[in-house]
Design a protein around this motif. Structure first.
Motif, PDB file in Angstrom:
ATOM      1  N   LEU A 168       0.494  -1.475   0.093  1.00 16.24           N
ATOM      2  CA  LEU A 168       0.155   0.018   0.034  1.00 16.24           C
ATOM      3  C   LEU A 168       1.142   1.538  -0.438  1.00 16.24           C
ATOM      4  O   LEU A 168       0.088   2.629  -0.614  1.00 16.24           O
ATOM      5  CB  LEU A 168      -0.790  -0.184   1.057  1.00 16.24           C
ATOM      6  N   ALA A 169       1.695   1.652   0.392  1.00 21.13           N
ATOM      7  CA  ALA A 169       3.281   2.075   0.325  1.00 21.13           C
ATOM      8  C   ALA A 169       3.653   2.546  -0.688  1.00 21.13           C
ATOM      9  O   ALA A 169       4.490   3.392  -0.264  1.00 21.13           O
ATOM     10  CB  ALA A 169       3.749   2.333   2.354  1.00 21.13           C
ATOM     11  N   ALA A 177       7.661   1.895   2.179  1.00 20.42           N
ATOM     12  CA  ALA A 177       7.665   0.302   1.885  1.00 20.42           C
ATOM     13  C   ALA A 177       8.404  -0.618   2.209  1.00 20.42           C
ATOM     14  O   ALA A 177       8.759  -2.007   2.333  1.00 20.42           O
ATOM     15  CB  ALA A 177       7.122   1.084   0.455  1.00 20.42           C
ATOM     16  N   GLY A 178       9.977   0.049   1.742  1.00 23.34           N
ATOM     17  CA  GLY A 178      10.849  -1.270   2.016  1.00 23.34           C
ATOM     18  C   GLY A 178      11.365  -1.462   2.946  1.00 23.34           C
ATOM     19  O   GLY A 178      11.452  -2.172   3.497  1.00 23.34           O
ATOM     20  N   ALA A 179      11.350  -0.592   4.437  1.00 26.10           N
ATOM     21  CA  ALA A 179      11.243  -1.126   5.549  1.00 26.10           C
ATOM     22  C   ALA A 179      10.270  -1.420   6.242  1.00 26.10           C
ATOM     23  O   ALA A 179      10.286  -2.667   6.947  1.00 26.10           O
ATOM     24  CB  ALA A 179      10.991   0.637   6.230  1.00 26.10           C
ATOM     25  N   LEU A 217      13.772   2.683  -2.012  1.00 28.83           N
ATOM     26  CA  LEU A 217      12.890   2.039  -1.967  1.00 28.83           C
ATOM     27  C   LEU A 217      13.591   0.703  -1.391  1.00 28.83           C
ATOM     28  O   LEU A 217      14.087   0.026  -0.293  1.00 28.83           O
ATOM     29  CB  LEU A 217      11.944   1.135  -3.100  1.00 28.83           C
ATOM     30  N   ALA A 218      15.532   0.466  -1.714  1.00 33.45           N
ATOM     31  CA  ALA A 218      16.272  -0.454  -1.136  1.00 33.45           C
ATOM     32  C   ALA A 218      16.718   0.072   0.214  1.00 33.45           C
ATOM     33  O   ALA A 218      16.753  -1.138   0.780  1.00 33.45           O
ATOM     34  CB  ALA A 218      16.953  -0.407  -2.471  1.00 33.45           C
ATOM     35  N   PHE A 221      14.433  -0.935   2.177  1.00 37.46           N
ATOM     36  CA  PHE A 221      14.650  -1.934   2.886  1.00 37.46           C
ATOM     37  C   PHE A 221      15.637  -2.437   3.391  1.00 37.46           C
ATOM     38  O   PHE A 221      15.570  -3.912   4.509  1.00 37.46           O
ATOM     39  CB  PHE A 221      13.920  -3.200   1.875  1.00 37.46           C
ATOM     40  N   LEU A 222      17.012  -2.308   3.420  1.00 36.31           N
ATOM     41  CA  LEU A 222      18.351  -2.677   3.381  1.00 36.31           C
ATOM     42  C   LEU A 222      18.412  -2.410   4.751  1.00 36.31           C
ATOM     43  O   LEU A 222      19.123  -2.831   5.836  1.00 36.31           O
ATOM     44  CB  LEU A 222      19.112  -2.140   2.858  1.00 36.31           C
ATOM     45  N   ALA A 223      18.094  -1.043   5.381  1.00 31.75           N
ATOM     46  CA  ALA A 223      17.896  -0.373   7.025  1.00 31.75           C
ATOM     47  C   ALA A 223      17.953  -1.212   7.699  1.00 31.75           C
ATOM     48  O   ALA A 223      18.734  -1.546   8.312  1.00 31.75           O
ATOM     49  CB  ALA A 223      17.051   1.325   6.993  1.00 31.75           C
ATOM     50  N   PRO A 224      16.691  -2.165   8.380  1.00 31.19           N
ATOM     51  CA  PRO A 224      16.705  -3.535   8.963  1.00 31.19           C
ATOM     52  C   PRO A 224      17.272  -4.524   8.751  1.00 31.19           C
ATOM     53  O   PRO A 224      17.731  -4.531   9.801  1.00 31.19           O
ATOM     54  CB  PRO A 224      15.072  -3.507   8.815  1.00 31.19           C
ATOM     55  N   LEU A 225      17.796  -4.438   7.837  1.00 29.11           N
ATOM     56  CA  LEU A 225      18.209  -5.573   7.420  1.00 29.11           C
ATOM     57  C   LEU A 225      19.743  -5.428   8.503  1.00 29.11           C
ATOM     58  O   LEU A 225      20.524  -6.612   8.652  1.00 29.11           O
ATOM     59  CB  LEU A 225      18.367  -6.123   6.210  1.00 29.11           C
ATOM     60  N   ALA A 226      20.217  -4.544   7.525  1.00 27.67           N
ATOM     61  CA  ALA A 226      22.123  -4.068   8.060  1.00 27.67           C
ATOM     62  C   ALA A 226      21.589  -4.071   9.714  1.00 27.67           C
ATOM     63  O   ALA A 226      22.798  -4.177  10.432  1.00 27.67           O
ATOM     64  CB  ALA A 226      21.776  -2.635   7.296  1.00 27.67           C
TER      65      ALA A 226
END
Length: 539
Positions: A168-169, A177-179, A217-218, A221-226
């Motif tokens: 949705l985001a 959305a990525g996060a 977006l990337a 997405f990568l912030a919580p993974l890193a």
């Protein structure tokens, strides 16, 4: 009352007070249903047992080291951290957690309530108040969510909600959305299924020379993974976590179907067959299932890339399809893996014909176009009686909600004649008071921590001690390292994933599997038909 006057009354705006009363009533009805089902059903004691053991491990060793010490801990760290926090809350309240008990289902119920509160709120700017209430009701009294959470005790709605919010985001808030999608992947590995939709949309933006959106977006997405990788790398447990939570997932239960009513549930062969068995030309069933899923991913990616006028509702359709394909096509799928597809399917009809970009978007979008009543004497059918795309998607949502609920219930019961309604004999003790603390043999989560004297693995929660006695469930040691319920009527009694229903229950299960396969093909056809539709002008 004439049809025109009825339509006019429905078009009248609902007052804020009326809306608030209805919303509160629906929310309370959903809460009451979950509390009653949580109190008076046993649920799937095996999963509840694992969650309790993982909670103990996280509280004793911390989330990072819990992957080194815990038994069969195969969920990613976000949920493990939530379990640890829940354990501390119980300790602060002086409560203990037991299987077949409301305390072991409180988190799934909480996640259901979050979905009920957040989704209508996120969509409030694009749905009428009546539509918001319909969506709230569809979530509050959803039989599949009730079966998965309040009855079974599982948390599939959590990563499903994160995926839905991420989609949705996606158009208007790419970093958010990525996060959200990154956190979903850190909550349940099955969230990876959404990757073809997200990747194809990012590629679509780049092909239109919009590089800022995919980069944001990337980054999101990568912030919580890193952050998670850095946290686990700090004490050398990153490899343990990745191996346990992600890499081990595809080989843990090597059967064609783990009781999922899908392509492999008696439509062609026995679902208990080992999926490494050769199907044809040296190809195993497992490889063939992944090949089918790959074709579905390619279809979804092409849909997102090539559809001329792409809006958020189309991204929801693509997400519903790929999640349904994940449930239907590969091997080793559990019955509960249909929940994400069901949630996306429920959302689609609410956005069709309305504002079809995200509630987070800043771009313009088409307004609702009301179809006027046919002139008197024309004999034209009422628009609501036509099989419009919205009605077809609504039918798909309703059907798969029912199918998912039946799948979960029948497996949980070991057939519909099982013992999912445990009654007060097993579950009425409520929040039992601890007379001696947690580590002194009471079987609870003690204020003083865990010394293992009567805790997990040493008589308290090892499948033979107090937890089994209090839940009324007999247990035996399982070769996989966990515990399996041998009680009469249990889903385990016929062998986990064996698909051993008999009689009319077996016939119903096979019929549901065939209908689910037809639904997958039908959704593909509906998506293909959108390429023939003319674009609607923006207003």
């Amino acid at each position: 009352m004439s049809s025109s006057s009825s339509a006019a009354s429905l078009a009248e705006p609902m007052s804020a007070r009326t809306f608030g009363l209805w919303a509160a009533g629906l929310f309370l009805a959903g809460l009451a249903a979950r509390l009653l089902l949580g109190l008076y059903t046993n649920g799937y004691v095996g999963d509840q047992m694992y969650f309790i053991r993982w909670m103990q491990g996280a509280m004793e060793h911390g989330v990072r080291l819990s992957y080194v010490h815990a038994d069969m801990q195969n969920y990613p760290p976000v949920f493990i951290a939530i379990l640890e926090g829940y354990g501390h809350v119980l300790n602060a309240l002086g409560l203990e957690i037991k299987t077949a008990h409301l305390t072991s289902k409180a988190l799934p119920i909480l996640f259901d309530l979050l979905a009920m509160a957040i989704l209508p709120l996120v969509l409030r700017r694009r749905l009428s108040r009546r539509s918001q209430l319909l969506l709230l009701g569809a979530l509050a009294l959803n039989p599949a969510l009730l079966a998965d959470g309040a009855i079974w005790g599982q948390i599939d709605v959590f990563h499903s909600l994160l995926m839905a919010l991420g989609v949705l985001a996606l158009v208007g808030q790419p970093f958010l959305a990525g996060a959200l999608l990154g956190i979903a992947l850190l909550s349940k590995f099955q969230a990876i299924v959404i990757a073809p939709v997200i990747g194809a949309y990012a590629l679509r933006r780049m092909l239109r020379r919009d590089f800022a959106h995919p980069l944001l977006l990337a980054a999101g997405f990568l912030a919580p993974l890193a952050l998670t990788a850095a946290c686990f790398s700090a004490n050398g447990t990153l490899d343990d976590m990745v191996q346990a939570a992600y890499l081990s997932a595809t080989d843990m239960y090597p059967q064609l179907s783990l009781n999922a009513f899908n392509l492999w549930y008696h439509l062609f062969t026995d679902p208990s067959l080992n999926d490494t068995t050769t199907l044809a030309a040296g190809m195993s069933y497992k490889t063939f299932g992944f090949l089918l899923l790959g074709l579905a991913c390619a279809f979804v990616a092409a849909y997102v890339l090539l559809l001329k006028q792409l809006r958020t509702v189309h991204l929801l359709m693509a997400s519903a399809f790929i999640n349904l394909a994940f449930f239907m096509l590969p091997t080793e799928i559990h019955e509960r893996y249909g929940v994400p597809a069901m949630l996306f399917l429920v959302l689609v009809p609410f956005l069709m014909g309305r504002e079809t970009t995200s509630a987070f978007d800043t771009t313009a979008s088409p307004r609702i176009v009301l179809v006027p009543e046919p002139a008197a004497g024309t004999g034209s059918p009422h628009p609501l009686r036509r099989w419009t795309p919205r009605r077809l998607w609504s039918f798909a949502a309703g059907w798969f909600t029912l199918s998912t609920a039946l799948n979960i219930w029948m497996v949980l019961n070991g057939g519909m004649g099982g013992k999912w309604l445990g009654g007060r004999s097993a579950t009425s003790r409520g929040f039992a008071e601890r007379s001696h603390g947690g580590s002194d043999g009471s079987g609870g989560l003690g204020r003083s921590g865990f010394d293992g004297s009567e805790g997990f693995g040493n008589g308290g929660f090892d499948g033979r001690g107090r937890a089994a006695a209090e839940s009324g469930q007999p247990w035996r040691d399982a070769s996989a390292g966990g515990w399996r319920d041998d009680s009469p009527g249990s889903a385990f009694s016929g062998g986990f994933g064996s698909g051993s229903l008999v009689g009319w229950e077996h016939a119903l299960a096979v019929a549901l599997s065939a209908a689910n396969l037809a639904l997958l093909l039908g959704l593909a056809a509906l998506m293909l038909l959108q390429f023939k539709q003319k674009e609607r002008p923006r207003t």
